[in-house]
Design a protein around this motif. Structure first.
Motif, PDB file in Angstrom:
ATOM      1  N   ASN A  28       0.799  -1.204   0.000  1.00  0.00           N
ATOM      2  CA  ASN A  28       0.000   0.000   0.000  1.00  0.00           C
ATOM      3  C   ASN A  28       0.841   1.268   0.000  1.00  0.00           C
ATOM      4  OD1 ASN A  28      -2.196  -1.676   0.099  1.00  0.00           O
ATOM      5  ND2 ASN A  28      -2.360  -1.577   2.308  1.00  0.00           N
ATOM      6  N   ASP A  29       2.118   1.190   0.334  1.00  0.00           N
ATOM      7  CA  ASP A  29       2.971   2.365   0.315  1.00  0.00           C
ATOM      8  C   ASP A  29       3.178   2.807  -1.127  1.00  0.00           C
ATOM      9  OD1 ASP A  29       3.157   2.038   3.012  1.00  0.00           O
ATOM     10  OD2 ASP A  29       5.136   1.085   2.946  1.00  0.00           O
ATOM     11  N   GLU A  30       3.194   4.133  -1.338  1.00  0.00           N
ATOM     12  CA  GLU A  30       3.342   4.645  -2.693  1.00  0.00           C
ATOM     13  C   GLU A  30       4.721   4.317  -3.261  1.00  0.00           C
ATOM     14  OE1 GLU A  30       0.025   6.282  -0.909  1.00  0.00           O
ATOM     15  OE2 GLU A  30       2.032   6.697  -0.204  1.00  0.00           O
ATOM     16  N   GLU A  31       5.769   4.410  -2.432  1.00  0.00           N
ATOM     17  CA  GLU A  31       7.122   4.180  -2.918  1.00  0.00           C
ATOM     18  C   GLU A  31       7.531   2.720  -2.842  1.00  0.00           C
ATOM     19  OE1 GLU A  31       7.477   4.618   1.467  1.00  0.00           O
ATOM     20  OE2 GLU A  31       6.461   5.811  -0.014  1.00  0.00           O
ATOM     21  N   SER A  32       6.613   1.831  -2.534  1.00  0.00           N
ATOM     22  CA  SER A  32       6.929   0.425  -2.342  1.00  0.00           C
ATOM     23  C   SER A  32       7.089  -0.297  -3.667  1.00  0.00           C
ATOM     24  CB  SER A  32       5.815  -0.230  -1.520  1.00  0.00           C
ATOM     25  OG  SER A  32       6.024  -1.597  -1.449  1.00  0.00           O
ATOM     26  N   THR A  33       8.310  -0.758  -3.915  1.00  0.00           N
ATOM     27  CA  THR A  33       8.575  -1.624  -5.046  1.00  0.00           C
ATOM     28  C   THR A  33       9.220  -2.881  -4.500  1.00  0.00           C
ATOM     29  OG1 THR A  33      10.769  -0.707  -5.427  1.00  0.00           O
ATOM     30  CG2 THR A  33       8.927   0.339  -6.602  1.00  0.00           C
ATOM     31  N   GLU A  34       9.391  -3.871  -5.343  1.00  0.00           N
ATOM     32  CA  GLU A  34       9.974  -5.140  -4.890  1.00  0.00           C
ATOM     33  C   GLU A  34      11.375  -4.933  -4.331  1.00  0.00           C
ATOM     34  OE1 GLU A  34       9.514  -9.017  -4.002  1.00  0.00           O
ATOM     35  OE2 GLU A  34       8.032  -7.883  -5.113  1.00  0.00           O
ATOM     36  N   GLU A  35      12.209  -4.124  -5.001  1.00  0.00           N
ATOM     37  CA  GLU A  35      13.571  -3.890  -4.527  1.00  0.00           C
ATOM     38  C   GLU A  35      13.563  -3.075  -3.244  1.00  0.00           C
ATOM     39  OE1 GLU A  35      14.412  -1.862  -7.965  1.00  0.00           O
ATOM     40  OE2 GLU A  35      14.493  -3.646  -9.189  1.00  0.00           O
ATOM     41  N   ASN A  36      12.681  -2.082  -3.164  1.00  0.00           N
ATOM     42  CA  ASN A  36      12.612  -1.218  -1.997  1.00  0.00           C
ATOM     43  C   ASN A  36      12.183  -2.011  -0.765  1.00  0.00           C
ATOM     44  OD1 ASN A  36      12.805   1.114  -0.575  1.00  0.00           O
ATOM     45  ND2 ASN A  36      10.973   2.055  -1.414  1.00  0.00           N
ATOM     46  N   VAL A  37      11.225  -2.927  -0.931  1.00  0.00           N
ATOM     47  CA  VAL A  37      10.765  -3.758   0.178  1.00  0.00           C
ATOM     48  C   VAL A  37      11.910  -4.617   0.692  1.00  0.00           C
ATOM     49  CG1 VAL A  37       9.274  -5.707   0.757  1.00  0.00           C
ATOM     50  CG2 VAL A  37       8.343  -3.778  -0.485  1.00  0.00           C
ATOM     51  N   SER A  38      12.658  -5.219  -0.208  1.00  0.00           N
ATOM     52  CA  SER A  38      13.766  -6.084   0.189  1.00  0.00           C
ATOM     53  C   SER A  38      14.848  -5.297   0.919  1.00  0.00           C
ATOM     54  CB  SER A  38      14.365  -6.772  -1.029  1.00  0.00           C
ATOM     55  OG  SER A  38      13.395  -7.584  -1.645  1.00  0.00           O
ATOM     56  N   LYS A  39      15.148  -4.103   0.448  1.00  0.00           N
ATOM     57  CA  LYS A  39      16.165  -3.273   1.101  1.00  0.00           C
ATOM     58  C   LYS A  39      15.730  -2.881   2.501  1.00  0.00           C
ATOM     59  CE  LYS A  39      18.093  -1.268  -3.077  1.00  0.00           C
ATOM     60  NZ  LYS A  39      18.227  -0.046  -3.870  1.00  0.00           N
ATOM     61  N   ARG A  40      14.441  -2.552   2.669  1.00  0.00           N
ATOM     62  CA  ARG A  40      13.949  -2.162   3.992  1.00  0.00           C
ATOM     63  C   ARG A  40      14.027  -3.321   4.972  1.00  0.00           C
ATOM     64  NH1 ARG A  40       8.295   0.377   3.276  1.00  0.00           N
ATOM     65  NH2 ARG A  40       8.368  -0.524   1.217  1.00  0.00           N
ATOM     66  N   VAL A  41      13.684  -4.522   4.535  1.00  0.00           N
ATOM     67  CA  VAL A  41      13.731  -5.683   5.421  1.00  0.00           C
ATOM     68  C   VAL A  41      15.168  -5.986   5.806  1.00  0.00           C
ATOM     69  CG1 VAL A  41      13.328  -8.156   5.565  1.00  0.00           C
ATOM     70  CG2 VAL A  41      11.594  -6.687   4.607  1.00  0.00           C
ATOM     71  N   LYS A  42      16.059  -5.981   4.840  1.00  0.00           N
ATOM     72  CA  LYS A  42      17.466  -6.268   5.121  1.00  0.00           C
ATOM     73  C   LYS A  42      18.048  -5.208   6.052  1.00  0.00           C
ATOM     74  CE  LYS A  42      21.657  -7.710   2.813  1.00  0.00           C
ATOM     75  NZ  LYS A  42      22.283  -8.011   1.530  1.00  0.00           N
ATOM     76  N   GLY A  43      17.692  -3.953   5.836  1.00  0.00           N
ATOM     77  CA  GLY A  43      18.161  -2.874   6.709  1.00  0.00           C
ATOM     78  C   GLY A  43      17.642  -3.019   8.127  1.00  0.00           C
ATOM     79  N   MET A  44      16.374  -3.394   8.264  1.00  0.00           N
ATOM     80  CA  MET A  44      15.809  -3.595   9.602  1.00  0.00           C
ATOM     81  C   MET A  44      16.541  -4.686  10.357  1.00  0.00           C
ATOM     82  SD  MET A  44      11.746  -3.369  10.052  1.00  0.00           S
ATOM     83  CE  MET A  44      10.999  -3.378   8.471  1.00  0.00           C
ATOM     84  N   VAL A  45      16.827  -5.789   9.687  1.00  0.00           N
ATOM     85  CA  VAL A  45      17.493  -6.925  10.333  1.00  0.00           C
ATOM     86  C   VAL A  45      18.905  -6.546  10.748  1.00  0.00           C
ATOM     87  CG1 VAL A  45      18.392  -9.241   9.930  1.00  0.00           C
ATOM     88  CG2 VAL A  45      16.077  -8.676   9.236  1.00  0.00           C
ATOM     89  N   GLN A  46      19.619  -5.805   9.911  1.00  0.00           N
ATOM     90  CA  GLN A  46      21.003  -5.466  10.208  1.00  0.00           C
ATOM     91  C   GLN A  46      21.130  -4.363  11.253  1.00  0.00           C
ATOM     92  OE1 GLN A  46      22.482  -4.636   6.289  1.00  0.00           O
ATOM     93  NE2 GLN A  46      22.974  -6.783   5.897  1.00  0.00           N
ATOM     94  N   GLU A  47      20.139  -3.482  11.377  1.00  0.00           N
ATOM     95  CA  GLU A  47      20.248  -2.343  12.282  1.00  0.00           C
ATOM     96  C   GLU A  47      19.690  -2.597  13.676  1.00  0.00           C
ATOM     97  OE1 GLU A  47      18.277   0.817  10.299  1.00  0.00           O
ATOM     98  OE2 GLU A  47      19.756   0.912   8.690  1.00  0.00           O
ATOM     99  N   ASN A  48      18.854  -3.601  13.873  1.00  0.00           N
ATOM    100  CA  ASN A  48      18.204  -3.828  15.159  1.00  0.00           C
ATOM    101  C   ASN A  48      18.668  -5.131  15.790  1.00  0.00           C
ATOM    102  OD1 ASN A  48      16.274  -1.527  15.188  1.00  0.00           O
ATOM    103  ND2 ASN A  48      15.633  -2.492  13.289  1.00  0.00           N
ATOM    104  N   ALA A  49      18.640  -5.159  17.126  1.00  0.00           N
ATOM    105  CA  ALA A  49      19.115  -6.344  17.847  1.00  0.00           C
ATOM    106  C   ALA A  49      18.175  -7.527  17.667  1.00  0.00           C
ATOM    107  CB  ALA A  49      19.285  -6.028  19.327  1.00  0.00           C
ATOM    108  N   VAL A  50      16.863  -7.300  17.753  1.00  0.00           N
ATOM    109  CA  VAL A  50      15.885  -8.382  17.635  1.00  0.00           C
ATOM    110  C   VAL A  50      14.778  -7.948  16.673  1.00  0.00           C
ATOM    111  CG1 VAL A  50      14.262  -9.870  18.859  1.00  0.00           C
ATOM    112  CG2 VAL A  50      16.342  -9.124  19.998  1.00  0.00           C
ATOM    113  N   VAL A  51      14.563  -8.753  15.635  1.00  0.00           N
ATOM    114  CA  VAL A  51      13.535  -8.460  14.636  1.00  0.00           C
ATOM    115  C   VAL A  51      12.691  -9.707  14.433  1.00  0.00           C
ATOM    116  CG1 VAL A  51      13.066  -7.760  12.263  1.00  0.00           C
ATOM    117  CG2 VAL A  51      15.029  -6.811  13.460  1.00  0.00           C
ATOM    118  N   LEU A  52      11.376  -9.560  14.559  1.00  0.00           N
ATOM    119  CA  LEU A  52      10.426 -10.634  14.256  1.00  0.00           C
ATOM    120  C   LEU A  52       9.821 -10.345  12.888  1.00  0.00           C
ATOM    121  CD1 LEU A  52       8.405 -11.001  17.555  1.00  0.00           C
ATOM    122  CD2 LEU A  52      10.005 -12.618  16.602  1.00  0.00           C
TER     123      LEU A  52
END
Length: 144
Positions: A28-52
């Motif tokens: 539903n995000d306007e800027e959401s593309t397949e590559e953008n989604v993958s980058k956000r998930v990878k960034g979340m995992v690498q930047e935070n101690a615990v990610v579900l």
């Protein structure tokens, strides 16, 4: 005898200021593309101690979240839409595992310290055996 209250669904309006927004990977995000989604998930995992990471509306993800909250860990919860699940899994495979082997994560899964820890069974087994708390301390999610 008491009368049952009928079940109805209530539609709520989204907050304008975005304070109550959960981190979410949605189409539903306007800027959401397949590559953008993958980058956000990878960034979340690498930047935070615990990610579900789990599919939207998954009850097991909530169980995992409450277990970690009882241990005084505040995990980041990422809800993935059905259509984005394959792309997200493909991107999560590229994140290194602790033993060097490549495995495809299944939802819901938990990442601790930027590495795939496992699914619900692995989290519960580590909690029961006492291995979860030292792992969380090592990742920096627990202070004491």
């Amino acid at each position: 005898m008491q009368q049952a209250i009928p079940y109805t669904t209530w539609k709520t309006r989204p907050k304008e200021n975005g304070i109550d927004k959960k981190p979410s990977i949605t189409k539903n995000d306007e800027e959401s593309t397949e590559e953008n989604v993958s980058k956000r998930v990878k960034g979340m995992v690498q930047e935070n101690a615990v990610v579900l990471i789990g599919k939207r509306g998954c009850c097991m993800c909530q169980v995992m979240k409450y277990l970690l909250l009882l241990l005084e860990v505040n995990p980041i919860v990422c809800d993935v839409e059905e259509g984005d699940a394959i792309g997200v899994v493909d991107e999560l495979v590229t994140i290194g595992n602790d033993k060097g082997k490549v495995s495809r994560p299944e939802f819901p899964c938990v990442y601790i310290g930027g590495k795939l820890f496992g699914d619900m069974e692995k989290l519960m087994a580590a909690h029961i055996s006492g291995e979860l708390r030292p792992t969380l301390k090592e990742a920096g999610a627990l202070w004491l």
